[in-house]
Design a protein around this motif. Structure first.
Motif, mmCIF file in Angstrom:
data_model
loop_
_atom_site.group_PDB
_atom_site.id
_atom_site.type_symbol
_atom_site.label_atom_id
_atom_site.label_comp_id
_atom_site.label_asym_id
_atom_site.label_seq_id
_atom_site.Cartn_x
_atom_site.Cartn_y
_atom_site.Cartn_z
ATOM 1 N N LEU A 485 -4.564 6.475 4.307
ATOM 2 C CA LEU A 485 -3.222 7.032 4.315
ATOM 3 C C LEU A 485 -2.492 6.619 3.035
ATOM 4 O O LEU A 485 -2.255 5.436 2.804
ATOM 5 N N PHE A 486 -2.160 7.596 2.197
ATOM 6 C CA PHE A 486 -1.405 7.332 0.979
ATOM 7 C C PHE A 486 0.082 7.406 1.300
ATOM 8 O O PHE A 486 0.560 8.385 1.850
ATOM 9 N N ARG A 487 0.809 6.356 0.936
ATOM 10 C CA ARG A 487 2.246 6.341 1.191
ATOM 11 C C ARG A 487 3.052 6.773 -0.027
ATOM 12 O O ARG A 487 4.195 7.180 0.103
ATOM 13 N N LYS A 488 2.477 6.659 -1.228
ATOM 14 C CA LYS A 488 3.237 6.948 -2.440
ATOM 15 C C LYS A 488 2.391 7.770 -3.401
ATOM 16 O O LYS A 488 1.195 7.548 -3.544
ATOM 17 N N ASP A 708 -0.673 -2.988 -9.250
ATOM 18 C CA ASP A 708 -0.486 -1.590 -9.623
ATOM 19 C C ASP A 708 -0.605 -0.700 -8.386
ATOM 20 O O ASP A 708 0.121 0.280 -8.249
ATOM 21 N N VAL A 709 -1.548 -1.052 -7.504
ATOM 22 C CA VAL A 709 -1.696 -0.360 -6.225
ATOM 23 C C VAL A 709 -1.927 -1.411 -5.149
ATOM 24 O O VAL A 709 -2.858 -2.218 -5.252
ATOM 25 N N GLY A 710 -1.084 -1.428 -4.118
ATOM 26 C CA GLY A 710 -1.270 -2.334 -2.994
ATOM 27 C C GLY A 710 -1.949 -1.601 -1.852
ATOM 28 O O GLY A 710 -1.481 -0.544 -1.427
ATOM 29 N N ILE A 711 -3.071 -2.155 -1.372
ATOM 30 C CA ILE A 711 -3.840 -1.510 -0.301
ATOM 31 C C ILE A 711 -3.810 -2.427 0.915
ATOM 32 O O ILE A 711 -4.318 -3.548 0.872
ATOM 33 N N ALA A 712 -3.197 -1.951 1.991
ATOM 34 C CA ALA A 712 -3.088 -2.746 3.217
ATOM 35 C C ALA A 712 -4.117 -2.265 4.227
ATOM 36 O O ALA A 712 -4.348 -1.063 4.374
ATOM 37 N N VAL A 726 -1.118 2.128 -0.037
ATOM 38 C CA VAL A 726 -2.197 2.819 0.666
ATOM 39 C C VAL A 726 -2.532 2.010 1.906
ATOM 40 O O VAL A 726 -2.533 0.774 1.860
ATOM 41 N N VAL A 727 -2.798 2.680 3.015
ATOM 42 C CA VAL A 727 -3.194 1.998 4.245
ATOM 43 C C VAL A 727 -4.581 2.479 4.650
ATOM 44 O O VAL A 727 -4.819 3.690 4.731
ATOM 45 N N LEU A 728 -5.501 1.532 4.876
ATOM 46 C CA LEU A 728 -6.834 1.850 5.378
ATOM 47 C C LEU A 728 -6.813 1.598 6.882
ATOM 48 O O LEU A 728 -6.808 0.454 7.330
ATOM 49 N N ALA A 739 -10.734 5.625 -0.760
ATOM 50 C CA ALA A 739 -9.412 5.859 -1.344
ATOM 51 C C ALA A 739 -9.525 6.143 -2.841
ATOM 52 O O ALA A 739 -8.859 7.046 -3.364
ATOM 53 N N MET A 740 -10.362 5.394 -3.534
ATOM 54 C CA MET A 740 -10.525 5.601 -4.969
ATOM 55 C C MET A 740 -11.156 6.959 -5.256
ATOM 56 O O MET A 740 -10.793 7.639 -6.225
#
Length: 809
Positions: A485-488, A708-712, A726-728, A739-740
């Motif tokens: 899930l991309f938030r931004k 630069d990118v925070g992945i939760a 980004v949420v996994l 995601a990449m």
């Protein structure tokens, strides 16, 4: 997993901003305040947005800014999502956005052409009727959109377009046959001339073409003429001008040929009719393709059942989901879908949670286990108590996140909107100049009409306006189906460029749940006895290590020893009584402090729990946090892509180094606080690295925001929605690769669309203007221009749909 609440976003009005230097000084003053993670100041709106952690002091912040000469004032605002009507091209989207931002109570506006909606930030207490009236006058009416509901499906745009196209096709076909058939088959032309009066044929073509324009083609006039009158022409205006020019010229030639030079007595009824027909075909195909691109939302919304079986006062009854309340008892029958989030109170079953985790293997559920709305029950029957309903469920929050992702706008879209806003007026000038030049100096002045119509039709910027949003729509929708899930929008654009991925250890690369990996008794004690005594000592404890010991005892069928007098020393160990003797369980230091001699051991990679009866040492248990099954594959895949991998943890060096060795991670940093992790990310970024940080979103809010990118990672039944960019959903490390890949392929798709859209217009406008004809080449027939314009938009959408074939890595 509880939602992260350590990070907040605040907005303020800023006074005394006059130039870029003011902005820099104000941002520097904000960033210097303790607790501020990031600060952005906008000179145009004189507003600031800051991200801060739990230690932020609002009063100290205001005082610091006042002392710096940039006093703050509070902003009361609300976020509103609206649908926007009458948008058919990139120029429309740009003008609608400009109109929204010009309204006094609208602070920010982002318009999405593919979704035909806008996200607004408006002042609190704003009069909505003023906004609605303003957009009505601008020609782009807006309607507020309520929160998504599985019962409300988006309207089918394709069906009315299909009907309009088929009607236009039926009316246009005779016109094309009568006009073009004679050119293709000379015998057919001779038969027409002998069998019918030329004026009668002209009247038939006039009537049929007029029916096309007045019937299915009236949508272009309904939208295009008001835009012309407002001085803001757009795609519909181009169609109106082009078809009217062709129809008008042909009508004069048909009914008053004496007014036209003999060399120009040609009719273009078929061009006007076919232009409308082909553009309607393109819109029908485009609407259908957009519908397929947005299928992710509909699939997610369809996962929740419409009713549930509620148990109240000993009786059961079917109720609508809207009637369910937190605390209600609900019966879940075999094969049914979970209606709302809850906790099992009775029964056992297996539940398919693939929609949430992506894992195809069903999960066992029994009393005390959580269940999530939308997941599918197996063959057992469960009773569960609702813990979240309506918009608070995980499913509803995921739907909201996907909608936000699909509405996001990459930085490049702002440039495209500015270009398309001026593109249509420029095209009108080009069409007028080209037609005028041919009328005055051309070898065949009558061709001026063909040139004007062709330029107007070929230059529609639809493809340019759709190039970015339709790719985002398809890419983020497919990502959601894959559990990403991309938030931004910035994350979608930036993740594909990351060259260093830093992982948190516990709960990210490891399961976050310790388990017993070895039992080491000391004679005469044996493993069975040692584990039974340890389980008995820990029976009253809620510590994660205690639960792991009890779980291991249950797994081996060992009954915990009966003990009394439980006393715990936080962070050290426990003391209990058994058969009149003192039993001590805990760390090496704890037992040594109690006078127990603890022999040397070699379990640096594990946590040791030692046990002694009185002062007699009985042995120890080794506990470790298991590595996630796909962690090694994720690390190897990242390194194969040329991406550096690091691990940062607050754990001790031993466990950290052991995990790093097993996973093949070269850079492993131990005993780091959240502040230390953030400082390390800052250092990497200063060294020129593009850093993505992957964490569980609980204690790492600051470093997630700094990267630069925070992945939760969202694990269990609660997604860490506010933690990262980004949420996994599944919590699997391989989700980082997925995601990449989504980021890389979506950006490539956008580039392909933009190259095609701009290249198409740049290449064909000169052809439509008659440049090739100057050198003996052909004119561009208006019908071919209409077909090429429609095909351009359709090709852009179809290219974006290729993203729906992406697979999880």
């Amino acid at each position: 997993m509880p939602r992260d609440t350590t990070q907040i976003t605040l907005r303020y009005g800023v006074d005394n901003l006059h130039c870029g230097g003011c902005v820099g000084r104000a941002e520097a003053a904000m960033a210097a305040v303790p607790g501020v993670i990031s600060a952005q100041v906008n000179l145009a709106t004189k507003r600031a947005a800051i991200t801060a952690d739990a230690g932020f002091d609002a009063q100290a912040f205001a005082a610091r800014l006042a002392a710096a000469g940039y006093p703050l004032h509070a902003l009361d605002e609300q976020l509103v999502r609206v649908s926007v009507d009458n948008m058919t091209c990139g120029g429309c989207a740009a003008r609608a956005e400009t109109a929204l931002r010009a309204l006094p109570d609208v602070l920010e506006a982002d318009v999405n052409l593919a979704l035909k909606r806008a996200d607004l930030r408006i002042a609190a207490g704003a009069d909505w009727s003023v906004i609605a009236d303003g957009m009505q006058k601008a020609g782009y009416p807006v309607t507020r959109i309520d929160a998504p509901s599985p019962a409300t499906q988006p309207p089918d745009e394709a069906a009315p377009m299909r009907r309009a196209f088929l009607t236009a096709l039926i009316l246009s076909l005779p016109v094309v046959v009568l006009e073009m058939g004679g050119h293709l088959i000379p015998a057919f032309h001779h038969w027409q001339m002998q069998a019918f009066d030329p004026l009668a044929l002209g009247i038939v073509k006039f009537l049929l073409t007029t029916a096309v324009l007045a019937g299915p083609g009236r949508v272009f006039f309904r939208l295009g003429i008001p835009a012309l009158l407002r001085g803001a022409p757009e795609m519909n205006s181009l169609v109106v001008l082009g078809t009217t020019a062709a129809w008008g010229w042909s009508s004069v030639v048909t009914f008053a040929p004496a007014l036209v030079p003999e060399t120009g007595q040609y009719v273009y009824f078929e061009a006007a009719a076919v232009i409308v027909t082909l553009i309607l075909l393109g819109r029908w195909l485009e609407a259908g393709a957009r519908g397929r691109a947005g299928a992710a939302i509909r699939k997610l919304m369809a996962l929740r059942p419409e009713t549930a079986t509620r148990i109240a006062n000993g009786a059961e009854g079917e109720v609508a989901l809207a009637d369910l309340r937190r605390g209600d008892l609900i019966r879940l029958k075999p094969g049914g879908r979970v209606a709302v989030d809850g906790v099992v109170t009775d029964g056992e079953s297996w539940i398919d949670e693939a929609m949430l985790t992506g894992e195809p293997v069903p999960v066992s559920k029994r009393q005390g286990d959580a269940v999530t709305a939308g997941t599918v029950n197996g063959t057992g029957t469960l009773v569960y108590r609702a813990t979240a309903v309506g918009a608070d469920t995980v499913l509803a929050r995921i739907v909201a996140m996907v909608e936000d992702a699909q509405a996001t706008r990459l930085p490049v879209q702002s440039l495209i909107n500015r270009v398309t806003a001026i593109f249509v007026p420029v095209v009108l000038v080009i069409a007028a100049l080209s037609a005028g030049a041919w009328l005055i100096w051309g070898p065949d002045p009558a061709k001026a009409v063909v040139i004007a119509v062709s330029v107007l039709i070929i230059a529609c910027p639809c493809a340019m306006g759709l190039a970015t949003p339709v790719s985002i729509l398809a890419g983020t929708g497919r990502a959601a189906e894959l559990g990403v899930l991309f938030r931004k929008g910035d994350a979608l654009q930036g993740l594909g460029r990351v060259d260093l991925v830093a992982f948190d250890k516990t709960g990210t690369l490891t399961e976050g749940k310790p388990r017993v990996v070895a039992v080491h008794p000391v004679a005469p004690c044996d493993a069975h006895t040692l584990l039974g005594l340890a389980a008995g000592a820990e029976a009253a404890s809620e510590h994660p290590l205690a639960r792991a010991i009890l779980a291991e005892a249950e797994l081996r069928g060992i009954t915990p020893a009966t003990v009394t007098g439980f006393k715990a020393q936080t962070g050290a160990g426990v003391v209990v009584q058994i058969a009149g003797e003192t039993l001590r369980l805990g760390s090496r230091a704890f037992l040594a402090g109690e006078g127990v001699e603890v022999p040397a051991t070699d379990s640096s990679a594990a946590t040791e729990v030692h046990l002694a009866r009185g002062t007699v040492y009985l042995g120890h248990l080794a506990l470790a946090d298991p590595i996630k099954p796909d962690a090694a594959r994720a690390v190897a895949a990242l390194k194969a892509r040329g991406v550096a991998v690091a691990m940062m943890s607050g754990d001790a060096e031993g466990p950290v180094d052991a995990v790093a060795r097993e996973l093949g991670i070269d850079t492993a940093l131990a005993r780091l606080s959240p502040a230390d992790k953030r400082a390390q990310v800052i250092a990497w970024r200063k060294a020129g690295r593009r850093v993505a940080f992957v964490g569980d979103g609980i204690n790492d809010a600051a470093v997630l925001a700094e990267a630069d990118v925070g992945i939760a990672l969202g694990t269990g039944t609660d997604v860490a929605i506010e933690a990262g960019d980004v949420v996994l959903v599944s919590g699997a490390p391989m989700g980082v690769l997925t995601a990449m890949e989504v980021s890389r392929r979506t950006l490539n798709n956008i580039v392909q669309n933009l190259v095609w859209a701009f290249g198409y217009n740049i290449a064909l406008i000169p052809v439509a203007a008659g440049v090739l004809a100057l050198f003996g080449g052909p004119f561009l027939n208006p019908m071919l221009a209409a077909g090429a314009m429609a095909a351009s938009s359709v090709l852009v959408v179809l290219n974006a749909l290729r993203l729906r074939k992406m697979r999880a890595q």
